[in-house]
Enzyme design. Structure first.
Site, PDB file in Angstrom:
ATOM      1  N   ARG A  13       0.795  -1.240   0.094  1.00  0.00           N
ATOM      2  CA  ARG A  13      -0.096  -0.032   0.151  1.00  0.00           C
ATOM      3  C   ARG A  13       0.782   1.253  -0.089  1.00  0.00           C
ATOM      4  NH1 ARG A  13      -4.934   0.508   4.041  1.00  0.00           N
ATOM      5  NH2 ARG A  13      -3.411   0.170   5.588  1.00  0.00           N
TER       6      ARG A  13
ATOM      7  N   THR B 221      -1.117   7.471  -0.924  1.00  0.00           N
ATOM      8  CA  THR B 221      -2.180   7.314  -1.638  1.00  0.00           C
ATOM      9  C   THR B 221      -3.201   5.948  -1.291  1.00  0.00           C
ATOM     10  OG1 THR B 221      -1.281   5.967  -3.271  1.00  0.00           O
ATOM     11  CG2 THR B 221      -1.186   8.290  -3.693  1.00  0.00           C
TER      12      THR B 221
ATOM     13  N   ASP C 281      -2.060  -3.713  12.706  1.00  0.00           N
ATOM     14  CA  ASP C 281      -1.597  -4.195  11.530  1.00  0.00           C
ATOM     15  C   ASP C 281      -1.218  -5.724  11.593  1.00  0.00           C
ATOM     16  OD1 ASP C 281       0.629  -2.514   9.218  1.00  0.00           O
ATOM     17  OD2 ASP C 281       0.671  -4.653   9.654  1.00  0.00           O
TER      18      ASP C 281
ATOM     19  N   ASP D 102       2.245  -7.021  10.863  1.00  0.00           N
ATOM     20  CA  ASP D 102       3.026  -6.737  12.080  1.00  0.00           C
ATOM     21  C   ASP D 102       2.665  -7.881  13.168  1.00  0.00           C
ATOM     22  OD1 ASP D 102       4.687  -4.842  11.012  1.00  0.00           O
ATOM     23  OD2 ASP D 102       3.681  -3.112  11.765  1.00  0.00           O
TER      24      ASP D 102
HETATM   25  N1  URA Z   1      -4.235  -3.669   6.958  1.00  0.00           N
HETATM   26  C1  URA Z   1      -4.159  -4.131   8.309  1.00  0.00           C
HETATM   27  O1  URA Z   1      -3.189  -4.705   8.655  1.00  0.00           O
HETATM   28  N2  URA Z   1      -4.804  -3.516   9.339  1.00  0.00           N
HETATM   29  C2  URA Z   1      -5.998  -2.704   9.169  1.00  0.00           C
HETATM   30  O2  URA Z   1      -6.818  -2.322   9.944  1.00  0.00           O
HETATM   31  C3  URA Z   1      -6.222  -2.433   7.760  1.00  0.00           C
HETATM   32  C4  URA Z   1      -5.362  -3.092   6.734  1.00  0.00           C
END
Ligand code: URA
Length: 209
Positions: free
Chosen positions: A104, A108, A200, A203
């Site tokens: 990502r 953007t 995340d 992570d």
């Molecule tokens: N990607 C993630 O890891 N967590 C989110 O909340 C959104 C996208």
């Protein structure tokens, strides 16, 4: 929301709740994701084609049903998709695996492709794309678009968590692709994170925070 399957089995919901907790260790997050993904695989393969084969039991010959696991391709959106992959392969060990690398763009939030590797003969295969979080939908939309170029027999999308914005975006771009998820959370925040969510996913799976 047509074509969206929320897997609300108590085992799935229980494990998801444990994963959401911010004090869940990397070890237990990964283990729970693995278990939960096996349960999701169970749902997503519910309508998979079966064939009859002749086998011998200790007592007699019979005609019995099997699936052709090799016809299934699990496509992991790197890197977080790999967390789901393992649990799905526990249930369908013969499945083929594809990888698509999309990150990502933090400004953007659009998806940028950096890797793409699929098995041969995609037109004869059923594809299940896996990514724990369907958030903005940008990665999912890009992955489906790219896979449609390969003309597979079917495409499904499996995630752990999504939000109304993510579902709407993927359904608008690809209404023919069913979505399987364990929950649809409240909303997306300005940084593209799902609320209340679980943070995340990459992570938390890999302990990289
Ligand atoms: N990607 C993630 O890891 N967590 C989110 O909340 C959104 C996208």
């Amino acid at each position: 929301m047509s074509n969206v399957h929320v897997v609300n089995h108590p085992l799935v919901q229980h494990k998801l709740t444990l994963m959401r907790r911010k004090d869940a260790s990397t070890n237990s997050f990964r283990r729970l994701l693995n278990e939960l993904s096996s349960l999701m695989a169970y749902e997503v393969t519910r309508d998979v084609a079966m064939q009859d084969i002749e086998i011998e039991t200790p007592l007699e010959t019979m005609t019995a049903k099997v699936i052709d696991g090799k016809k299934l391709v699990f496509v992991s959106i790197l890197r977080a998709g790999n967390g789901i992959l393992e649990g799905m392969l526990n249930v369908v060990p013969g499945a083929r695996v594809g990888h698509i690398g999309l990150y990502r763009d933090p400004k953007t939030l659009t998806a940028v492709e950096y890797y793409f590797k699929m098995p041969q003969d995609m037109p004869s295969r059923d594809v299940v794309i896996v990514d724990p979080m369907l958030a903005t939908g940008n990665s999912a939309i890009a992955a489906v678009e790219r896979l449609k170029e390969m003309n597979p027999k079917s495409i499904k999308f499996v995630c752990l968590l999504t939000c109304p914005e993510g579902v709407a975006a993927l359904q608008k771009a690809h209404p023919d692709v069913p979505i399987y998820t364990a929950a649809i959370d409240r909303e997306l925040n300005d940084h593209g994170y799902i609320l209340p969510g679980l943070g995340d996913a990459g992570d938390r799976i890999f302990g990289t925070q």
